[in-house]
Every structure is written in structure tokens, then in C-alpha cells.
Design a protein around this motif. Sequence first.
Motif, PDB file in Angstrom:
ATOM      1  N   LEU A  56       0.829  -1.211   0.000  1.00  0.00           N
ATOM      2  CA  LEU A  56       0.000   0.000   0.000  1.00  0.00           C
ATOM      3  C   LEU A  56       0.858   1.252   0.000  1.00  0.00           C
ATOM      4  O   LEU A  56       0.411   2.310  -0.443  1.00  0.00           O
ATOM      5  CB  LEU A  56      -0.920   0.000   1.224  1.00  0.00           C
ATOM      6  N   GLU A  63       1.296   4.661   4.658  1.00  0.00           N
ATOM      7  CA  GLU A  63      -0.115   4.311   4.813  1.00  0.00           C
ATOM      8  C   GLU A  63      -0.380   3.933   6.265  1.00  0.00           C
ATOM      9  O   GLU A  63       0.291   3.068   6.820  1.00  0.00           O
ATOM     10  CB  GLU A  63      -0.453   3.126   3.899  1.00  0.00           C
ATOM     11  N   GLY A  69      -2.133  -4.845   1.063  1.00  0.00           N
ATOM     12  CA  GLY A  69      -3.567  -4.977   0.864  1.00  0.00           C
ATOM     13  C   GLY A  69      -3.858  -5.872  -0.323  1.00  0.00           C
ATOM     14  O   GLY A  69      -3.180  -5.800  -1.346  1.00  0.00           O
ATOM     15  N   GLY A  76      -5.907  -7.302   4.773  1.00  0.00           N
ATOM     16  CA  GLY A  76      -5.108  -6.109   4.985  1.00  0.00           C
ATOM     17  C   GLY A  76      -4.060  -6.484   6.024  1.00  0.00           C
ATOM     18  O   GLY A  76      -4.402  -7.009   7.091  1.00  0.00           O
ATOM     19  N   GLN A  99     -10.073   1.463   5.465  1.00  0.00           N
ATOM     20  CA  GLN A  99      -9.399   0.171   5.528  1.00  0.00           C
ATOM     21  C   GLN A  99     -10.296  -0.886   6.163  1.00  0.00           C
ATOM     22  O   GLN A  99     -10.364  -2.025   5.689  1.00  0.00           O
ATOM     23  CB  GLN A  99      -8.103   0.301   6.318  1.00  0.00           C
TER      24      GLN A  99
END
Length: 345
Positions: A56, A63, A69, A76, A99
Amino acid sequence: MIARGHFIGEIVDALAGISERIEMRNRLGITDMSVFAEVFVAGLLNEVLGTDLKTLNDERPNEPGLDLGDSRGLYGIQVTASATSQKVRHTLGTLTAEQAKTFERIVVFCLGKKQGSYSVPGPFPHGVVFDEKADIWDFTDVARMALGLPLDRLQGVHGYVRQNTVRMLVELEVPDEKGVCPTNGYELWEVRPPLQVGEGTAYIAFYEKRHSKLDEAEQDELTEALLELSRKLRRLPRLTREFLATLIERREERDPRRDSRDFSIHLELNKVVREFHGDVKEELDLLVYEGLVDVDGDDPPELGAPEVFVDLTDCVALRECLVAFIEDRGLNVRQVIGATDLSAF
């Protein structure tokens, strides 16, 4: 069963080696990880789980909460050197609402060895469901997941681990007091051989004895062609030079029906592909780029299979007797071409 045991054994050993090196870094207080560590974990889990995990941080630096991800929203993942209860709670606390909505399952992946037990009480932000017993992984967990894979999938995991472990271990090296790591990137480059080329006088004498006198301009052309050939050979990787030398050693008799090139060395391409246990296209591409070979696959079917032509130089006088000169001097192609030693010329 033998193949399966072999794959599993090498996977377990490689992942254990990575984990132990990270544990050593943790004990020294070195907990920062390179981006390659995240990339390695993403690729490994993709092979094991069949996911499409991506970093990510490629799309958004730093992030919050997560490093990896899955494009389909399955996982995740936060990748960390050391997964303490405090670290896990912090990760869950920094998850964004987006998320939490995007990924079905949140996992904390510990590059070292995870703790025997955790205390990570909920509830968690944005309604995230997290099981401290099932959602904290390390390399031992990945090895267990791999155990039950079909053989073809297990082989894929084995290939990935084998291909990337050395790079991962290098990334995890601990620098000395001067900040220098044991493996130096500059030392990984192949050393090019020295320029070893004669002035052309020996070859000119050999040629003139067999054929005709060369005028001054022709001698200058030959000397320059000899120097240029040496430069081209030096630019090639050693294995490619050795591939070229073997092409010359395995040369075939000229066929006047199809070989209109003066004094070319040639072989059937299909034979080369069958006999060379490596990447023929890669080697030929390098040689074509340097102008040392040409691949001809456009001949009419009645003239046979496509061929590889070895044209070491545009200078006809040099090309005409080059191999004969090597043999007459008691040399061999591997010494002259493979080791780029043209000093006898």
C-alpha cells in the motif's frame, strides 16, 4: 513424497533463517525494515494463499495501519519486525474507516518470532474484528499453511522462497561500526576481463601466407576490427562469451544452397535450443545486440530449419581465417573468445 519433503524442508529452513536474522536485529535494537521485506512477505503470501497482495505504501507513502492490501479485499496486513501486544494494539488503533471497510480480515505479520500469547482486548475502531490467536502470523505459521498445499502450489512457494531468500538475507545484514554491511552491492558485479589484443601482425602474416597480400588500408581495417572484436567480447557477461565460444566449437559445415554469407559460422537453431540447458533467447539477444550473431528464421521450408549465424566481425579478411588461425597456433576457441585473450593475434 520425496519431492514434497524436499520442497517443505527447504522452505522451512529458508524461512527459519530469515526469522533468526530478524530476531538478531531485534536484540540489537534494529527494528527498521526495508521495503523489500514487505515485498517479500507479499509475494510469499500470494504464493501460499493465492491472494493478490500489494504494498500500500507504493500508492500512498506511510499508509496508516497497514502495509499490504489484497486487491480483492481479502486481507489487509501490517508487517512488523517485532509484534508485541502494544504494537498490535497500536496497529489496530490506527486503522482508518476505509481500511476497515475494504478488507475482510486484518492480520499482523511478525517477521521475527511472535509471542506465545497476546493481550489485545477489543473493541477495535470501526467495528474491526480481530482474533489475537488467529490473526497474528509469523513465518512458522506460513510454513504450516504451505504443508497442506497441492504439490504444484507447493513447488511455486518453494521456487519463490529459493529465488528471493538470498536477497532478503542481504537486506537484513547488520552493518558494522562504520555502517558498512558485509555484502557490498558493488562486489556483486562481474569483473570484466582486461583488454588483451595483439597488434594484428601475426594474423596478417598468417592470412597473407594462405591468401594474398593486404595493402596498408586493409591491414589498418583488420587491426581496427580485431580491437573492436575484443571490446565487444569484454562487454559480454562471461557465461555469454562461453555460450558464443561453444557455438563456434559446434559449428556446422556450410551449405552453399542457403549460406550466402561469406565465411559465416552457423548452426541449426533448433539444435542449439535442445542442447543448451539455459535461456537460449537471452544469450542470443545479448549477442545480436553486440552484432556478433544473427538469427535467421525466414528461410523457405525447403531449405531447412532456421539457423544461427556467427559473424564476429564485418572485416572479411579477419572473418575468413579467424578459426583457422586459432587452431594453427595451438590455441582454442574457449581461450580466445571465452576468456577474451586475443594477444596471440
